[in-house]
Scaffold this motif. Structure first.
Motif, PDB file in Angstrom:
ATOM      1  N   LEU A   1      53.325   8.884 -40.787  1.00 38.31           N
ATOM      2  CA  LEU A   1      54.089   8.756 -39.613  1.00 38.31           C
ATOM      3  C   LEU A   1      52.970   8.305 -38.407  1.00 38.31           C
ATOM      4  O   LEU A   1      52.149   8.941 -38.283  1.00 38.31           O
ATOM      5  N   SER A   2      53.523   7.333 -37.564  1.00 39.42           N
ATOM      6  CA  SER A   2      52.804   7.124 -36.345  1.00 39.42           C
ATOM      7  C   SER A   2      52.787   8.253 -35.361  1.00 39.42           C
ATOM      8  O   SER A   2      53.745   9.078 -35.169  1.00 39.42           O
ATOM      9  N   VAL A   3      51.701   8.258 -34.504  1.00 38.15           N
ATOM     10  CA  VAL A   3      51.512   9.294 -33.493  1.00 38.15           C
ATOM     11  C   VAL A   3      52.342   8.969 -32.392  1.00 38.15           C
ATOM     12  O   VAL A   3      52.671   7.947 -31.909  1.00 38.15           O
ATOM     13  N   SER A   4      53.191   9.778 -31.839  1.00 34.73           N
ATOM     14  CA  SER A   4      54.045   9.546 -30.874  1.00 34.73           C
ATOM     15  C   SER A   4      53.500   9.583 -29.508  1.00 34.73           C
ATOM     16  O   SER A   4      52.413  10.389 -29.334  1.00 34.73           O
ATOM     17  N   LYS A   5      54.000   9.016 -28.649  1.00 35.55           N
ATOM     18  CA  LYS A   5      53.548   9.028 -27.292  1.00 35.55           C
ATOM     19  C   LYS A   5      54.188  10.282 -26.644  1.00 35.55           C
ATOM     20  O   LYS A   5      55.188  10.823 -27.006  1.00 35.55           O
TER      21      LYS A   5
ATOM     22  N   ASN B   1      44.209  19.945 -18.305  1.00 32.49           N
ATOM     23  CA  ASN B   1      43.104  19.828 -18.986  1.00 32.49           C
ATOM     24  C   ASN B   1      41.765  20.049 -18.231  1.00 32.49           C
ATOM     25  O   ASN B   1      41.361  19.046 -17.666  1.00 32.49           O
ATOM     26  N   PHE B   2      41.273  21.335 -18.291  1.00 31.42           N
ATOM     27  CA  PHE B   2      40.122  21.308 -17.508  1.00 31.42           C
ATOM     28  C   PHE B   2      39.178  20.562 -18.172  1.00 31.42           C
ATOM     29  O   PHE B   2      38.071  20.199 -17.381  1.00 31.42           O
ATOM     30  N   ASP B   3      38.942  20.380 -19.340  1.00 30.77           N
ATOM     31  CA  ASP B   3      38.227  19.458 -20.105  1.00 30.77           C
ATOM     32  C   ASP B   3      38.936  18.237 -20.737  1.00 30.77           C
ATOM     33  O   ASP B   3      39.926  18.748 -21.119  1.00 30.77           O
ATOM     34  N   VAL B   4      38.321  17.014 -20.699  1.00 30.24           N
ATOM     35  CA  VAL B   4      39.402  15.976 -21.435  1.00 30.24           C
ATOM     36  C   VAL B   4      39.155  16.201 -22.946  1.00 30.24           C
ATOM     37  O   VAL B   4      38.173  16.642 -23.560  1.00 30.24           O
ATOM     38  N   PRO B   5      40.584  16.142 -23.671  1.00 33.96           N
ATOM     39  CA  PRO B   5      40.492  16.320 -24.945  1.00 33.96           C
ATOM     40  C   PRO B   5      39.596  15.323 -25.617  1.00 33.96           C
ATOM     41  O   PRO B   5      39.002  14.180 -25.234  1.00 33.96           O
ATOM     42  N   HIS B   6      39.183  15.698 -27.184  1.00 33.32           N
ATOM     43  CA  HIS B   6      38.148  14.921 -27.723  1.00 33.32           C
ATOM     44  C   HIS B   6      38.879  13.525 -28.325  1.00 33.32           C
ATOM     45  O   HIS B   6      38.463  12.669 -28.310  1.00 33.32           O
ATOM     46  N   ASP B   7      40.326  13.662 -28.300  1.00 34.94           N
ATOM     47  CA  ASP B   7      40.947  12.409 -28.597  1.00 34.94           C
ATOM     48  C   ASP B   7      42.454  12.285 -28.469  1.00 34.94           C
ATOM     49  O   ASP B   7      43.076  13.273 -27.623  1.00 34.94           O
ATOM     50  N   SER B   8      43.113  11.122 -28.465  1.00 38.74           N
ATOM     51  CA  SER B   8      44.421  11.010 -27.888  1.00 38.74           C
ATOM     52  C   SER B   8      45.565  12.048 -28.604  1.00 38.74           C
ATOM     53  O   SER B   8      46.373  12.130 -27.708  1.00 38.74           O
ATOM     54  N   GLU B   9      45.366  12.112 -29.932  1.00 38.44           N
ATOM     55  CA  GLU B   9      46.196  13.083 -30.307  1.00 38.44           C
ATOM     56  C   GLU B   9      46.269  14.420 -29.926  1.00 38.44           C
ATOM     57  O   GLU B   9      47.302  15.269 -29.332  1.00 38.44           O
TER      58      GLU B   9
ATOM     59  N   ILE C   1      41.960   7.436 -24.106  1.00 44.06           N
ATOM     60  CA  ILE C   1      43.243   7.877 -24.156  1.00 44.06           C
ATOM     61  C   ILE C   1      44.309   7.119 -23.390  1.00 44.06           C
ATOM     62  O   ILE C   1      45.455   6.776 -23.943  1.00 44.06           O
ATOM     63  N   GLU C   2      43.654   6.530 -22.175  1.00 43.30           N
ATOM     64  CA  GLU C   2      44.576   5.672 -21.533  1.00 43.30           C
ATOM     65  C   GLU C   2      44.786   4.480 -22.318  1.00 43.30           C
ATOM     66  O   GLU C   2      46.102   3.826 -22.496  1.00 43.30           O
ATOM     67  N   ASN C   3      43.883   3.854 -23.153  1.00 47.13           N
ATOM     68  CA  ASN C   3      44.128   2.692 -23.956  1.00 47.13           C
ATOM     69  C   ASN C   3      45.081   3.314 -25.057  1.00 47.13           C
ATOM     70  O   ASN C   3      46.075   2.243 -25.318  1.00 47.13           O
TER      71      ASN C   3
ATOM     72  N   GLY D   1      35.000   0.673 -27.238  1.00 45.82           N
ATOM     73  CA  GLY D   1      35.539  -0.162 -28.337  1.00 45.82           C
ATOM     74  C   GLY D   1      37.312   0.320 -28.085  1.00 45.82           C
ATOM     75  O   GLY D   1      37.602   0.579 -27.118  1.00 45.82           O
ATOM     76  N   ASN D   2      37.957   0.213 -29.191  1.00 51.55           N
ATOM     77  CA  ASN D   2      39.108   0.544 -29.366  1.00 51.55           C
ATOM     78  C   ASN D   2      39.435   1.941 -29.810  1.00 51.55           C
ATOM     79  O   ASN D   2      40.358   2.250 -30.588  1.00 51.55           O
ATOM     80  N   ARG D   3      38.406   2.901 -29.921  1.00 52.77           N
ATOM     81  CA  ARG D   3      38.488   4.178 -30.621  1.00 52.77           C
ATOM     82  C   ARG D   3      39.735   4.790 -30.159  1.00 52.77           C
ATOM     83  O   ARG D   3      40.497   5.581 -30.968  1.00 52.77           O
ATOM     84  N   GLY D   4      40.266   4.797 -29.012  1.00 59.79           N
ATOM     85  CA  GLY D   4      41.536   5.364 -28.621  1.00 59.79           C
ATOM     86  C   GLY D   4      42.857   4.954 -29.038  1.00 59.79           C
ATOM     87  O   GLY D   4      43.822   5.589 -29.129  1.00 59.79           O
ATOM     88  N   ARG D   5      42.622   3.855 -29.837  1.00 61.71           N
ATOM     89  CA  ARG D   5      43.887   3.233 -30.356  1.00 61.71           C
ATOM     90  C   ARG D   5      43.996   3.611 -31.819  1.00 61.71           C
ATOM     91  O   ARG D   5      45.221   3.485 -32.471  1.00 61.71           O
ATOM     92  N   SER D   6      42.798   3.859 -32.205  1.00 61.12           N
ATOM     93  CA  SER D   6      42.906   4.008 -33.929  1.00 61.12           C
ATOM     94  C   SER D   6      43.510   5.132 -34.619  1.00 61.12           C
ATOM     95  O   SER D   6      44.093   4.799 -35.751  1.00 61.12           O
ATOM     96  N   GLY D   7      43.520   6.361 -33.976  1.00 65.61           N
ATOM     97  CA  GLY D   7      44.247   7.631 -34.395  1.00 65.61           C
ATOM     98  C   GLY D   7      43.329   8.304 -35.370  1.00 65.61           C
ATOM     99  O   GLY D   7      43.790   9.162 -35.959  1.00 65.61           O
ATOM    100  N   ASN D   8      42.278   7.533 -35.801  1.00 63.95           N
ATOM    101  CA  ASN D   8      41.428   8.117 -36.754  1.00 63.95           C
ATOM    102  C   ASN D   8      40.230   9.007 -36.052  1.00 63.95           C
ATOM    103  O   ASN D   8      39.172   8.696 -35.595  1.00 63.95           O
TER     104      ASN D   8
END
Length: 411
Positions: free
Chosen positions: A210-214, A318-326, A359-361, A388-395
Motif C-alpha cells: 500500500l502506498s504511504v498516505s499523506k 518535532n523537536f528534532d526532524v524525523p529521519h524520514d517522511s513516513e 519531507i517537503e518533497n 536527490g529524491n530520497r524523500g519521495r522513495s519511501g525506502n
C-alpha cells in the motif's frame, strides 16, 4: 467491501458487529482472503491502515473452527515493543469475545507476578502468544515453552524489529517452529534486510504493498528554522501564555528525552517523559497521567510513542526532524484525530535542513516557516542542500505509527 462479504465465521462477524466494524480497509480487503487461503504473506503497510485486524481476524477465524490441538500454542505474533504487544492483545480480546480462543501477551518488565502469569499462559498453551522477541527468548531458555505445534507465525512491524536489533532473536525463535507453518510479515518499508528475511522464513509468499498516505488535511503544519541552541527557548515562547491541554514533543533519542524533560521542568511546565529506560509500571503511570490531563506535555521517542493512542492531542512538536517522511506522517498524525483540529510544528536546525526538504518533497508542498522570535537572536536561513529524491522513495530506515480503532475496523 464489507466484512460480511468475506468468508468469515458467524462468531467473528458477531464480534465485528458488536465492535461496530462494518467496512474493510484496503489492507484488510486484500490480506484477509490470502491468509484464509493459507498463503504466506508479506505486506507493506503503515500503522493506521488497519493491519492488526488484517491478520488477527483470519487467524481467529481459523482457530475458532476447532481444527487445532487444545492446550498448545497455535500462533505466535512478534511485536517490537511492549506497548504494541498490549494493543494487539486488547484487540485480540475484542475480536475473540464470542469464541473460545485464548491469548497471552509476553513482554518485559520486572514485575514477578506478570512473569508468572506469562509463564502460566505459555505452559498451559494459550492459542495465541503475542510477544516481544527478547522476553519470549527468556521464557524459551527456561525450558518450558513448546513451539512445535505452532501453525501461524506473524511478524508485525518487521522493519522496526530489525532496526531495534532483534534479527538474531527472530531467527532463534524460528528454529523452534515447524517448517510447515503459515508465516505472515507486515512491514512499513521494504529495505533489503526485510527482503532477505522474507526469503529466509517465508515460503512463496503473496505480496501486498500500500502506498504511504499523506497527512490529514485538518493538520496545520508549520516549522521554525533555527539553531539547535534556540529550540528550548522556542518551546518556552510557545507556551509563555498558555499550554494546550495535550502536547507531544518528539525527540531523536532517550538521552535527549531526559535532557529536554529536565529543561522543561525548570521552566515550570507540567511535563512527563516516555522512554525505554522506564519500567512498565512507570510507563503506564505516565500514560494515565497524560490521558487524565494531570500531565499536559509528553516528551517521547518514536519507538516508545507507538503505544500512545489518544484522540484529542492538540499539538505535536518535532523537536528534532524525523529521519524520514513516513516517520513525519506518523508523528504528526497523532493530532487532528476524531474530527478535531490539530497543529504540528517542526524545529529545523542547520544540520536537519536537507532532511526536512526531503519531507517537503514527499508531501509535495512547502511547509510554512514561522520567524524565530526576535528576542531569541538571529536564526539561520533555510537553504537545504539537495539530497536527490530520497524523500519521495519511501525506502527509509523505519516507520511507524500508534494504532487506533474506528468504526471501519481501522487500527
Amino acid at each position: 467491501m464489507k466484512f460480511s462479504e468475506l468468508e468469515l465465521e458467524d462468531k467473528v462477524l458477531e464480534a465485528l458487529d458488536a465492535m461496530r466494524f462494518d467496512e474493510c480497509t484496503p489492507i484488510q480487503e486484500q490480506a484477509i482472503p490470502l491468509i484464509l487461503q493459507g498463503r504466506d504473506l508479506i505486506a507493506v503497510a503503515q500503522t493506521g491502515t488497519g493491519k492488526t485486524a488484517a491478520y488477527l481476524l483470519p487467524i481467529i477465524n481459523k482457530l475458532c473452527k476447532g481444527d487445532h490441538q487444545q492446550e498448545v500454542i497455535n500462533c505466535i505474533i512478534m511485536s517490537p515493543t511492549r506497548e504494541l504487544a498490549q494493543q494487539i492483545d486488547q484487540q485480540m480480546e475484542g475480536f475473540s469475545y464470542f469464541m473460545p480462543v485464548s491469548s497471552v501477551a509476553v513482554y518485559g518488565g520486572n514485575d514477578g507476578t506478570l512473569f508468572e502469569q506469562q509463564k502460566r499462559g505459555l505452559t498451559l498453551g494459550a492459542d495465541v502468544v503475542i510477544a516481544t522477541p527478547g522476553r519470549l527468548i527468556s521464557h524459551i531458555n527456561l525450558g518450558y515453552v513448546d513451539l512445535s505445534h505452532v501453525s501461524y507465525f506473524i511478524l508485525d512491524e518487521a522493519d522496526r524489529m530489525l532496526d531495534m536489533g532483534f534479527s538474531e532473536d527472530i531467527m532463534q525463535i524460528v528454529k523452534y517452529l515447524p517448517k510447515d507453518r503459515q508465516t505472515i510479515m507486515f512491514s512499513a518499508t521494504m529495505p533489503s534486510k526485510i527482503q532477505q528475511l522474507a526469503k529466509t522464513i517465508l515460503n512463496n509468499p503473496a505480496e501486498i504493498k500500500l502506498s504511504v498516505s499523506k497527512p490529514a488535511e485538518k493538520i496545520v503544519q508549520a516549522a521554525y528554522v533555527c539553531y539547535e541552541r534556540q529550540k528550548l527557548n522556542i518551546v518556552q515562547s510557545l507556551f509563555a501564555e498558555e499550554v494546550p491541554e495535550r502536547v507531544i514533543i518528539f525527540v531523536s533519542s532517550k538521552i535527549k528525552v531526559k535532557e529536554v524533560t529536565r529543561a522543561l521542568k525548570v521552566m515550570k511546565l507540567n511535563v512527563g517523559e516516555m522512554h525505554s529506560d522506564l519500567e512498565q509500571p512507570q510507563r503506564e503511570f505516565i500514560m494515565r497521567e497524560f490521558k487524565s490531563g494531570r500531565i499536559n506535555i509528553l516528551v517521547a521517542t518514536d519507538i516508545v510513542a507507538r503505544g500512545i493512542d489518544i484522540d484529542d492531542i492538540r499539538l505535536v512538536i518535532n523537536f528534532d526532524v524525523p529521519h524520514d517522511s513516513e516517520d513525519y506522517v506518523h508523528r504528526i498524525g497523532r493530532t487532528a484525530r476524531a474530527n478535531n483540529d490539530g497543529v504540528a510544528i517542526t524545529f529545523i536546525s542547520e544540520k536537519e535542513q536537507s532532511n526536512f526538504k526531503n519531507i517537503e518533497n514527499f508531501l509535495e508542498k512547502e511547509i510554512y516557516k514561522i520567524p524565530v522570535p526576535s528576542h531569541l537572536g538571529e536564526a539561520p536561513e533555510y537553504a537545504p542542500r539537495s539530497n536527490g529524491n530520497r524523500g519521495r522513495s519511501g525506502n527509509f530506515r523505519n516507520k511507524s505509527k500508534g494504532p487506533r480503532t474506528n468504526h471501519s475496523g481501522q487500527k
